[in-house]
Design a protein around this motif. Structure first.
Motif, PDB file in Angstrom:
ATOM      1  N   ASN A  27      42.677  98.953 -12.151  1.00 38.63           N
ATOM      2  CA  ASN A  27      42.617  98.604 -10.725  1.00 38.63           C
ATOM      3  C   ASN A  27      43.876  98.252  -9.978  1.00 38.63           C
ATOM      4  O   ASN A  27      44.313  96.788 -10.400  1.00 38.63           O
ATOM      5  CB  ASN A  27      41.491  97.387 -10.701  1.00 38.63           C
ATOM      6  N   ALA A  28      44.738  99.166  -9.714  1.00 39.01           N
ATOM      7  CA  ALA A  28      46.157  98.907  -9.159  1.00 39.01           C
ATOM      8  C   ALA A  28      46.235  97.872  -7.963  1.00 39.01           C
ATOM      9  O   ALA A  28      47.184  97.301  -7.994  1.00 39.01           O
ATOM     10  CB  ALA A  28      46.839 100.089  -9.142  1.00 39.01           C
ATOM     11  N   ASN A  29      45.461  98.047  -7.219  1.00 40.37           N
ATOM     12  CA  ASN A  29      45.159  97.258  -6.262  1.00 40.37           C
ATOM     13  C   ASN A  29      45.354  96.011  -6.432  1.00 40.37           C
ATOM     14  O   ASN A  29      45.821  95.048  -5.602  1.00 40.37           O
ATOM     15  CB  ASN A  29      44.038  97.499  -5.153  1.00 40.37           C
ATOM     16  N   ARG A  30      44.486  95.478  -7.490  1.00 42.56           N
ATOM     17  CA  ARG A  30      44.514  94.122  -7.758  1.00 42.56           C
ATOM     18  C   ARG A  30      45.738  93.774  -8.449  1.00 42.56           C
ATOM     19  O   ARG A  30      46.455  92.790  -8.558  1.00 42.56           O
ATOM     20  CB  ARG A  30      43.230  93.776  -8.705  1.00 42.56           C
ATOM     21  N   ILE A  31      45.974  94.673  -9.728  1.00 37.08           N
ATOM     22  CA  ILE A  31      47.076  94.132 -10.571  1.00 37.08           C
ATOM     23  C   ILE A  31      48.436  94.075  -9.959  1.00 37.08           C
ATOM     24  O   ILE A  31      49.226  93.278 -10.235  1.00 37.08           O
ATOM     25  CB  ILE A  31      47.024  95.330 -11.835  1.00 37.08           C
ATOM     26  N   ILE A  32      48.587  95.256  -9.246  1.00 39.80           N
ATOM     27  CA  ILE A  32      49.972  95.375  -8.612  1.00 39.80           C
ATOM     28  C   ILE A  32      50.305  94.438  -7.321  1.00 39.80           C
ATOM     29  O   ILE A  32      51.189  93.685  -7.127  1.00 39.80           O
ATOM     30  CB  ILE A  32      50.359  96.801  -8.077  1.00 39.80           C
ATOM     31  N   GLY A  33      49.253  94.419  -6.591  1.00 42.79           N
ATOM     32  CA  GLY A  33      49.023  93.747  -5.303  1.00 42.79           C
ATOM     33  C   GLY A  33      48.578  92.467  -5.312  1.00 42.79           C
ATOM     34  O   GLY A  33      49.632  91.468  -5.493  1.00 42.79           O
ATOM     35  N   LYS A  34      47.435  91.994  -5.389  1.00 42.74           N
ATOM     36  CA  LYS A  34      47.114  90.747  -5.259  1.00 42.74           C
ATOM     37  C   LYS A  34      47.460  89.869  -6.322  1.00 42.74           C
ATOM     38  O   LYS A  34      47.915  88.731  -5.875  1.00 42.74           O
ATOM     39  CB  LYS A  34      45.372  90.793  -5.256  1.00 42.74           C
ATOM     40  N   GLU A  35      47.717  90.151  -7.615  1.00 40.55           N
ATOM     41  CA  GLU A  35      47.852  89.155  -8.697  1.00 40.55           C
ATOM     42  C   GLU A  35      49.316  89.031  -8.651  1.00 40.55           C
ATOM     43  O   GLU A  35      49.773  87.941  -9.051  1.00 40.55           O
ATOM     44  CB  GLU A  35      47.573  89.861  -9.986  1.00 40.55           C
ATOM     45  N   GLN A  36      50.266  90.056  -7.950  1.00 41.09           N
ATOM     46  CA  GLN A  36      51.497  89.639  -7.932  1.00 41.09           C
ATOM     47  C   GLN A  36      52.131  89.227  -6.726  1.00 41.09           C
ATOM     48  O   GLN A  36      53.455  89.029  -6.325  1.00 41.09           O
ATOM     49  CB  GLN A  36      52.271  90.989  -8.372  1.00 41.09           C
ATOM     50  N   GLY A  37      51.140  88.895  -5.667  1.00 42.07           N
ATOM     51  CA  GLY A  37      51.529  88.454  -4.510  1.00 42.07           C
ATOM     52  C   GLY A  37      52.168  89.444  -3.324  1.00 42.07           C
ATOM     53  O   GLY A  37      52.888  89.121  -2.541  1.00 42.07           O
ATOM     54  N   TYR A  38      51.809  90.591  -3.483  1.00 39.92           N
ATOM     55  CA  TYR A  38      52.110  91.724  -2.622  1.00 39.92           C
ATOM     56  C   TYR A  38      51.134  91.876  -1.629  1.00 39.92           C
ATOM     57  O   TYR A  38      49.941  91.936  -1.820  1.00 39.92           O
ATOM     58  CB  TYR A  38      52.338  93.228  -3.387  1.00 39.92           C
ATOM     59  N   GLN A  39      51.689  92.397  -0.213  1.00 38.19           N
ATOM     60  CA  GLN A  39      50.902  92.834   0.411  1.00 38.19           C
ATOM     61  C   GLN A  39      50.892  94.455   0.323  1.00 38.19           C
ATOM     62  O   GLN A  39      51.562  94.920  -0.431  1.00 38.19           O
ATOM     63  CB  GLN A  39      51.349  92.802   2.070  1.00 38.19           C
ATOM     64  N   ARG A  40      49.633  95.085   0.612  1.00 31.16           N
ATOM     65  CA  ARG A  40      49.547  96.545   0.314  1.00 31.16           C
ATOM     66  C   ARG A  40      49.339  97.308   1.495  1.00 31.16           C
ATOM     67  O   ARG A  40      48.374  96.866   2.130  1.00 31.16           O
ATOM     68  CB  ARG A  40      48.524  96.602  -1.023  1.00 31.16           C
ATOM     69  N   TYR A  41      49.664  98.588   1.382  1.00 33.25           N
ATOM     70  CA  TYR A  41      49.339  99.478   2.321  1.00 33.25           C
ATOM     71  C   TYR A  41      48.749 100.717   1.447  1.00 33.25           C
ATOM     72  O   TYR A  41      49.877 101.077   0.697  1.00 33.25           O
ATOM     73  CB  TYR A  41      50.017  99.828   3.459  1.00 33.25           C
ATOM     74  N   VAL A  42      47.434 101.251   1.442  1.00 37.53           N
ATOM     75  CA  VAL A  42      47.110 102.519   0.647  1.00 37.53           C
ATOM     76  C   VAL A  42      46.462 103.364   1.679  1.00 37.53           C
ATOM     77  O   VAL A  42      45.905 103.010   2.259  1.00 37.53           O
ATOM     78  CB  VAL A  42      46.249 102.081  -0.515  1.00 37.53           C
ATOM     79  N   TYR A  43      47.153 104.517   1.500  1.00 36.82           N
ATOM     80  CA  TYR A  43      46.482 105.859   1.990  1.00 36.82           C
ATOM     81  C   TYR A  43      45.778 106.740   1.108  1.00 36.82           C
ATOM     82  O   TYR A  43      46.257 107.264   0.128  1.00 36.82           O
ATOM     83  CB  TYR A  43      47.666 106.694   2.801  1.00 36.82           C
ATOM     84  N   GLU A  44      44.529 106.498   1.296  1.00 39.63           N
ATOM     85  CA  GLU A  44      43.444 107.099   0.376  1.00 39.63           C
ATOM     86  C   GLU A  44      43.475 108.672   0.598  1.00 39.63           C
ATOM     87  O   GLU A  44      42.579 108.878   1.695  1.00 39.63           O
ATOM     88  CB  GLU A  44      42.319 106.464   0.439  1.00 39.63           C
ATOM     89  N   ALA A  45      44.059 109.355  -0.016  1.00 46.57           N
ATOM     90  CA  ALA A  45      43.657 110.979   0.257  1.00 46.57           C
ATOM     91  C   ALA A  45      42.526 111.281  -0.104  1.00 46.57           C
ATOM     92  O   ALA A  45      41.807 112.341   0.390  1.00 46.57           O
ATOM     93  CB  ALA A  45      45.023 111.506  -0.325  1.00 46.57           C
ATOM     94  N   SER A  46      41.719 110.890  -1.145  1.00 43.78           N
ATOM     95  CA  SER A  46      40.708 111.092  -1.677  1.00 43.78           C
ATOM     96  C   SER A  46      40.203 110.022  -2.621  1.00 43.78           C
ATOM     97  O   SER A  46      40.845 109.169  -2.853  1.00 43.78           O
ATOM     98  CB  SER A  46      40.786 112.603  -2.297  1.00 43.78           C
ATOM     99  N   SER A  47      38.587 110.193  -2.803  1.00 42.11           N
ATOM    100  CA  SER A  47      38.204 109.248  -3.671  1.00 42.11           C
ATOM    101  C   SER A  47      37.176 110.020  -4.510  1.00 42.11           C
ATOM    102  O   SER A  47      36.646 110.938  -4.070  1.00 42.11           O
ATOM    103  CB  SER A  47      37.599 108.220  -3.206  1.00 42.11           C
ATOM    104  N   ASN A  48      36.909 109.430  -5.645  1.00 37.11           N
ATOM    105  CA  ASN A  48      35.574 110.061  -6.260  1.00 37.11           C
ATOM    106  C   ASN A  48      34.221 109.434  -6.139  1.00 37.11           C
ATOM    107  O   ASN A  48      34.444 108.558  -5.504  1.00 37.11           O
ATOM    108  CB  ASN A  48      35.909 110.298  -7.947  1.00 37.11           C
ATOM    109  N   ARG A  49      33.195 109.874  -6.943  1.00 33.63           N
ATOM    110  CA  ARG A  49      32.054 109.131  -6.757  1.00 33.63           C
ATOM    111  C   ARG A  49      31.813 107.394  -7.079  1.00 33.63           C
ATOM    112  O   ARG A  49      30.965 106.886  -6.501  1.00 33.63           O
ATOM    113  CB  ARG A  49      30.953 109.930  -7.579  1.00 33.63           C
ATOM    114  N   ARG A  50      33.046 107.278  -7.951  1.00 33.78           N
ATOM    115  CA  ARG A  50      32.960 105.971  -8.334  1.00 33.78           C
ATOM    116  C   ARG A  50      33.730 104.933  -7.449  1.00 33.78           C
ATOM    117  O   ARG A  50      33.785 103.737  -7.693  1.00 33.78           O
ATOM    118  CB  ARG A  50      33.513 105.764  -9.829  1.00 33.78           C
TER     119      ARG A  50
END
Length: 93
Positions: A27-50
């Motif tokens: 869960n890179a959004n949590r591990i890189i972003g939230k836990e390290q104090g970063y704001q994040r901007y993610v462009y989701e090009a695609s996602s899977n069923r999960r």
């Protein structure tokens, strides 16, 4: 994911970005972003069923004040870019 999280850069721009959901060790959004104090901007090009995300990401220790995507779609091909304006102490970049 752990290497990127431990790297102390103020701004991290990632292509071929992948993040899983919930309590996954990928869960890179949590591990890189939230836990390290970063704001994040993610462009989701695609996602899977999960709900796992594939795309591009920018993480910043400074405020992200503007952001957007640039799509270069061609038939059966998906290419894209993204941008963010970031408020640094000496001005916007």
């Amino acid at each position: 994911v752990q290497w990127v999280a431990k790297n102390n850069a103020d701004i991290k721009c990632l292509q071929e970005y992948y993040s899983e959901t919930k309590d996954s060790p990928l869960n890179a959004n949590r591990i890189i972003g939230k836990e390290q104090g970063y704001q994040r901007y993610v462009y989701e090009a695609s996602s899977n069923r999960r709900g796992h995300q594939f795309g591009l990401a920018i993480f910043s220790k400074y405020p992200i004040i503007n952001k957007g995507e640039i799509n270069f779609y061609k038939k059966r091909q998906m290419n894209s870019g993204m941008f963010a304006d970031i408020q640094l102490p000496k001005g916007v970049v």
